[in-house]
Design an enzyme around this catalytic site. Structure first.
Site, PDB file in Angstrom:
ATOM      1  N   HIS A 134       0.864  -1.185   0.000  1.00 46.36           N
ATOM      2  CA  HIS A 134       0.000   0.000   0.000  1.00 46.36           C
ATOM      3  C   HIS A 134       0.894   1.226   0.000  1.00 46.36           C
ATOM      4  CE1 HIS A 134      -3.694   2.329   0.761  1.00 46.36           C
ATOM      5  NE2 HIS A 134      -2.858   3.154   1.376  1.00 46.36           N
ATOM      6  N   CYS A 135       0.689   2.103  -0.967  1.00 46.68           N
ATOM      7  CA  CYS A 135       1.550   3.275  -1.133  1.00 46.68           C
ATOM      8  C   CYS A 135       0.799   4.534  -0.697  1.00 46.68           C
ATOM      9  CB  CYS A 135       1.998   3.408  -2.592  1.00 46.68           C
ATOM     10  SG  CYS A 135       3.096   4.806  -2.894  1.00 46.68           S
TER      11      CYS A 135
END
Length: 285
Positions: A134-135
């Site tokens: 998850h960025c």
């Protein structure tokens, strides 16, 4: 009172929206330092292509769904895949992932089946197909359907920040002399200093990320799977560098550097959908 850590993680989404504003602010500061203060509009025309590709890739990775598990999904067993004439068996060097096709794979949070290479994201509160991570910079997960866009975003951002750093280097070297002599306005000096430091820091950081993801791409591995494949003599999804690359970027060379896929690749490469993946015909573990 029990605290649900996973629900607290979902608060990171708010941080992600701030990151989008930060990206916009960095672009604005760099534009001001290079185009307005330092080199003039002619430089913008020369570097416009990289900036456009950066923004296009960023838009795609932010708004493209990385891949969600269909409701009530269940694994297709090998005999069922053969009856359906699975295209994965048409290649002599690959077979259907019979190891990953396990009907017992189930997500207790989503109350749904889990396809191979799928993981639950505690920030998005859902399972993501071929999840890499998850960025917070894109307020989105990076998964099967937007990994190419993420890699292009890294590449073009590295190119733009490196170019900005090189362009600002002479002005940064003269910064201290001009600050001492008061030959330039304080606001211009502050913008040049800030833009140079930010672009240099991002360029060096992105270089490390690019090297890491190039290594992952060459072995058809996600960031999460680095830990899963420890102890395996050969990763079962490693089809060779060329085919590994095509699993993410497609087979159309003309589109490799664009955040797009051809219809032919979307139709013929199951990995781009994130539910089925070819594996080596002779995996070693």
């Amino acid at each position: 009172m029990e605290i649900n850590v996973f629900k607290l993680c979902s608060g990171l989404k708010f941080l992600g929206y701030l990151m989008i504003l930060l990206v916009a602010a960095i672009i604005a500061v760099s534009y001001d330092a290079i185009v307005i203060v330092t080199c003039g509009p002619q430089l913008l025309r020369g570097g416009a292509h990289s900036l456009i590709m950066l923004l296009w890739s960023y838009y795609r990775v932010v708004f493209k769904d990385p891949g969600s598990v269909p409701e009530n999904w269940r694994a297709v067993l090998p005999e069922e895949a053969l009856e359906a004439g699975s295209s994965l068996n048409d290649r002599p060097d690959c077979v259907v992932d019979t190891v990953g096709l396990d009907r017992r794979a189930f997500c207790n949070y989503c109350q749904n089946g889990k396809p191979p290479r799928c993981h639950h994201c505690s920030v998005c509160q859902r399972c993501v197909l071929k999840m890499d991570h998850h960025c917070v910079w894109v307020v989105n997960c990076v998964g099967a359907r937007n990994y190419k866009f993420f890699l292009l975003f890294l590449l073009y951002t590295f190119m733009v920040t490196t170019m900005d750093t090189l362009v600002l280097l002479p002005a940064f070297i003269n910064f201290f002399g001009e600050a001492k002599d008061h030959s330039s306005s304080p606001s211009d000096l502050a913008v040049i200093f800030l833009a140079f430091v930010l672009n240099l820091a991002f360029a060096l950081s992105l270089l490390c990320f690019l090297v890491m993801h190039a290594s992952l791409l060459s072995s058809n591995t996600t960031s999460i799977e680095v830990y899963e494949k420890r102890g395996a003599a050969r990763w079962k999804y490693d089809l060779g560098r060329k085919k590994n690359f095509e699993q993410v970027f497609g087979t159309k060379k003309a589109l490799w550097f664009f955040p797009l896929f051809s219809k032919e690749d979307v139709d013929n490469i199951p990995a781009l959908h994130g539910l089925d993946f070819p594996i080596r015909a002779d995996p070693e573990s």
